[in-house]
Design a protein around this motif. Structure first.
Motif, PDB file in Angstrom:
ATOM      1  N   ILE A   7       0.866  -1.180   0.000  1.00  0.00           N
ATOM      2  CA  ILE A   7       0.000   0.000   0.000  1.00  0.00           C
ATOM      3  C   ILE A   7       0.901   1.228   0.000  1.00  0.00           C
ATOM      4  O   ILE A   7       1.814   1.341   0.822  1.00  0.00           O
ATOM      5  CB  ILE A   7      -0.948   0.005   1.224  1.00  0.00           C
ATOM      6  N   LEU A   8       0.679   2.099  -0.968  1.00  0.00           N
ATOM      7  CA  LEU A   8       1.424   3.364  -1.070  1.00  0.00           C
ATOM      8  C   LEU A   8       0.382   4.455  -0.926  1.00  0.00           C
ATOM      9  O   LEU A   8      -0.545   4.526  -1.734  1.00  0.00           O
ATOM     10  CB  LEU A   8       2.076   3.489  -2.444  1.00  0.00           C
ATOM     11  N   THR A   9       0.497   5.295   0.097  1.00  0.00           N
ATOM     12  CA  THR A   9      -0.587   6.251   0.258  1.00  0.00           C
ATOM     13  C   THR A   9      -0.203   7.473   1.073  1.00  0.00           C
ATOM     14  O   THR A   9       0.702   7.425   1.900  1.00  0.00           O
ATOM     15  CB  THR A   9      -1.818   5.555   0.899  1.00  0.00           C
ATOM     16  N   ASN A  10      -0.907   8.548   0.792  1.00  0.00           N
ATOM     17  CA  ASN A  10      -0.805   9.773   1.572  1.00  0.00           C
ATOM     18  C   ASN A  10      -2.221  10.072   2.035  1.00  0.00           C
ATOM     19  O   ASN A  10      -2.975  10.724   1.335  1.00  0.00           O
ATOM     20  CB  ASN A  10      -0.259  10.883   0.662  1.00  0.00           C
ATOM     21  N   PRO A  11      -2.614   9.544   3.218  1.00  0.00           N
ATOM     22  CA  PRO A  11      -4.002   9.728   3.631  1.00  0.00           C
ATOM     23  C   PRO A  11      -4.305  11.197   3.896  1.00  0.00           C
ATOM     24  O   PRO A  11      -3.388  11.979   4.139  1.00  0.00           O
ATOM     25  CB  PRO A  11      -4.104   8.910   4.919  1.00  0.00           C
ATOM     26  N   PRO A  12      -5.579  11.579   3.806  1.00  0.00           N
ATOM     27  CA  PRO A  12      -5.916  12.991   4.066  1.00  0.00           C
ATOM     28  C   PRO A  12      -5.576  13.355   5.508  1.00  0.00           C
ATOM     29  O   PRO A  12      -5.901  12.605   6.422  1.00  0.00           O
ATOM     30  CB  PRO A  12      -7.421  13.040   3.827  1.00  0.00           C
ATOM     31  N   PHE A  13      -4.896  14.481   5.703  1.00  0.00           N
ATOM     32  CA  PHE A  13      -4.572  14.947   7.058  1.00  0.00           C
ATOM     33  C   PHE A  13      -5.622  15.948   7.491  1.00  0.00           C
ATOM     34  O   PHE A  13      -6.176  16.663   6.679  1.00  0.00           O
ATOM     35  CB  PHE A  13      -3.273  15.756   7.101  1.00  0.00           C
ATOM     36  N   GLY A  14      -5.784  16.038   8.787  1.00  0.00           N
ATOM     37  CA  GLY A  14      -6.464  17.205   9.332  1.00  0.00           C
ATOM     38  C   GLY A  14      -7.967  17.191   9.187  1.00  0.00           C
ATOM     39  O   GLY A  14      -8.628  18.089   9.683  1.00  0.00           O
TER      40      GLY A  14
ATOM     41  N   PRO B 230       1.477  13.059   9.114  1.00  0.00           N
ATOM     42  CA  PRO B 230       1.911  14.315   9.741  1.00  0.00           C
ATOM     43  C   PRO B 230       2.774  13.989  10.961  1.00  0.00           C
ATOM     44  O   PRO B 230       2.507  13.015  11.665  1.00  0.00           O
ATOM     45  CB  PRO B 230       0.591  14.974  10.166  1.00  0.00           C
ATOM     46  N   ASP B 231       3.802  14.812  11.193  1.00  0.00           N
ATOM     47  CA  ASP B 231       4.727  14.514  12.286  1.00  0.00           C
ATOM     48  C   ASP B 231       4.053  14.483  13.653  1.00  0.00           C
ATOM     49  O   ASP B 231       4.565  13.885  14.590  1.00  0.00           O
ATOM     50  CB  ASP B 231       5.881  15.527  12.294  1.00  0.00           C
TER      51      ASP B 231
ATOM     52  N   VAL C  30      11.394   8.302   7.180  1.00  0.00           N
ATOM     53  CA  VAL C  30      12.110   9.358   6.465  1.00  0.00           C
ATOM     54  C   VAL C  30      11.379  10.668   6.720  1.00  0.00           C
ATOM     55  O   VAL C  30      10.222  10.844   6.331  1.00  0.00           O
ATOM     56  CB  VAL C  30      12.186   9.056   4.952  1.00  0.00           C
ATOM     57  N   SER C  31      12.050  11.560   7.431  1.00  0.00           N
ATOM     58  CA  SER C  31      11.441  12.830   7.808  1.00  0.00           C
ATOM     59  C   SER C  31      11.610  13.820   6.653  1.00  0.00           C
ATOM     60  O   SER C  31      12.722  14.078   6.210  1.00  0.00           O
ATOM     61  CB  SER C  31      12.145  13.345   9.065  1.00  0.00           C
ATOM     62  N   LEU C  32      10.514  14.338   6.162  1.00  0.00           N
ATOM     63  CA  LEU C  32      10.574  15.274   5.029  1.00  0.00           C
ATOM     64  C   LEU C  32      10.768  16.695   5.550  1.00  0.00           C
ATOM     65  O   LEU C  32      10.265  17.037   6.623  1.00  0.00           O
ATOM     66  CB  LEU C  32       9.273  15.197   4.223  1.00  0.00           C
TER      67      LEU C  32
ATOM     68  N   LYS D 186       4.304  19.591   8.489  1.00  0.00           N
ATOM     69  CA  LYS D 186       5.583  18.869   8.497  1.00  0.00           C
ATOM     70  C   LYS D 186       5.238  17.388   8.553  1.00  0.00           C
ATOM     71  O   LYS D 186       4.489  16.948   9.414  1.00  0.00           O
ATOM     72  CB  LYS D 186       6.380  19.311   9.724  1.00  0.00           C
ATOM     73  N   ALA D 187       5.775  16.634   7.596  1.00  0.00           N
ATOM     74  CA  ALA D 187       5.369  15.226   7.486  1.00  0.00           C
ATOM     75  C   ALA D 187       6.569  14.298   7.366  1.00  0.00           C
ATOM     76  O   ALA D 187       7.692  14.736   7.089  1.00  0.00           O
ATOM     77  CB  ALA D 187       4.456  15.049   6.276  1.00  0.00           C
ATOM     78  N   SER D 188       6.318  13.018   7.583  1.00  0.00           N
ATOM     79  CA  SER D 188       7.335  11.978   7.395  1.00  0.00           C
ATOM     80  C   SER D 188       6.707  10.833   6.621  1.00  0.00           C
ATOM     81  O   SER D 188       5.485  10.693   6.597  1.00  0.00           O
ATOM     82  CB  SER D 188       7.825  11.450   8.738  1.00  0.00           C
ATOM     83  N   VAL D 189       7.566  10.036   5.996  1.00  0.00           N
ATOM     84  CA  VAL D 189       7.064   8.809   5.365  1.00  0.00           C
ATOM     85  C   VAL D 189       7.499   7.653   6.255  1.00  0.00           C
ATOM     86  O   VAL D 189       8.683   7.533   6.582  1.00  0.00           O
ATOM     87  CB  VAL D 189       7.666   8.587   3.959  1.00  0.00           C
ATOM     88  N   ILE D 190       6.533   6.835   6.675  1.00  0.00           N
ATOM     89  CA  ILE D 190       6.934   5.650   7.426  1.00  0.00           C
ATOM     90  C   ILE D 190       6.766   4.427   6.523  1.00  0.00           C
ATOM     91  O   ILE D 190       5.821   4.337   5.743  1.00  0.00           O
ATOM     92  CB  ILE D 190       6.167   5.474   8.757  1.00  0.00           C
ATOM     93  N   PHE D 191       7.725   3.537   6.615  1.00  0.00           N
ATOM     94  CA  PHE D 191       7.708   2.296   5.830  1.00  0.00           C
ATOM     95  C   PHE D 191       7.524   1.153   6.824  1.00  0.00           C
ATOM     96  O   PHE D 191       8.325   1.015   7.762  1.00  0.00           O
ATOM     97  CB  PHE D 191       9.028   2.139   5.063  1.00  0.00           C
TER      98      PHE D 191
END
Length: 278
Positions: free
Chosen positions: A124-131, A189-190, A215-217, A230-235
């Protein structure tokens, strides 16, 4: 809460995950289809390593992937159509993009398309909606999520009045992944990774998943796209049914300053490929 994931970030997550052509790949909030297209591109590139470009085998290798293994869910009907169109323009893969709320019951989602099943997906590769907040009064399904409840010392559940959508998506991603082998790359989101109030979400993640990398962006990652988060990608890898969390597991960490563009969207150097190599 809709902003699209910058393409350099998408390309980076796909390279980190190295998808295979027989994996079922899903984006639970696919927007215009960026993650799915980059996964398809990755597989098409892989096909050139095995087969001659233009041969029937080459075509079948990636076209089968596009047709049978790429899945997307997008809540907004118009954007879902954009994603389908995007997939068609880039040689197909639109068959399994559906428009519905990815947080409703999996049975309801499967009624749209039987391909969506629990414990099914390899990646699964995703950027879920924040907020955005899911309100229990408006969405009764909130209480069906473990993270949609609070628990007292005896473990008795009490439904929450509301919960952030990205937290519920973490649990939904867990449900969709194959036990033991299923992996996910999630942009979060961080706040989830640092706020003391989100400790229970981190506990859920560490208990259910093996954390492979964080990986902290940089702050500018989404600035150009209108979001200051401020966001990060977690694997992560979903643990097997009887697998117990182990504190000795190594976690890869990186915090690139340069990601290929700056806050105004101008091109810069990028450290992302170096991270992939490491």
């Amino acid at each position: 809460g809709q902003y699209f994931t910058p393409r350099p970030i998408i390309e980076f997550t796909v390279k980190m995950m190295e998808p295979e052509h027989d994996w079922d790949v899903l984006d639970t909030s696919c927007g215009s289809g960026g993650f799915l297209l980059y996964a398809l591109d990755y597989i098409r590139h892989q096909a050139t390593e095995y087969y001659e470009k233009g041969s029937a085998d080459y075509y079948r290798y990636w076209h089968d992937f596009a047709e049978k293994h790429l899945y997307g869910i997008e809540i907004n009907d118009e954007i879902a159509r954009v994603a389908k169109m995007n997939m068609i323009v880039h040689d197909d893969g639109h068959t399994n993009v559906i428009s519905c709320d990815a947080l409703q019951s999996i049975e309801t989602i499967a009624a749209h398309n039987p391909g969506f099943q629990k414990d099914k997906f390899d990646l699964i590769l995703t950027n879920p909606p924040f907020g955005s907040t899911v309100n229990g009064a408006e969405k009764p399904y909130l209480s069906t999520f473990e993270l949609g409840n609070t628990y007292d010392k005896k473990g008795k559940a009490k439904p929450r009045k509301n919960q952030s959508s990205e937290v519920l998506f973490v649990e939904r991603i867990y449900e969709f992944l194959k036990p033991g082998t299923g992996k996910a790359a999630i942009v979060l989101p961080d706040g989830i990774l640092t706020n003391s109030s989100s400790q229970y979400v981190r506990d859920f993640i560490l208990e259910r998943f093996q954390l492979l990398a964080v990986v902290s962006l940089p702050q500018c990652a989404f600035a150009h796209f209108g979001a200051g988060v401020k966001a990060s990608v977690i694997f992560v890898r979903k643990r097997g049914n009887d697998e117990v969390a182990n504190n000795e597991e190594a976690i890869f960490m990186a915090a690139p300053e340069l990601i290929g563009y700056d806050a105004t969207g101008r091109k810069t150097e990028s450290q992302l490929d170096e991270i992939v190599e490491q």
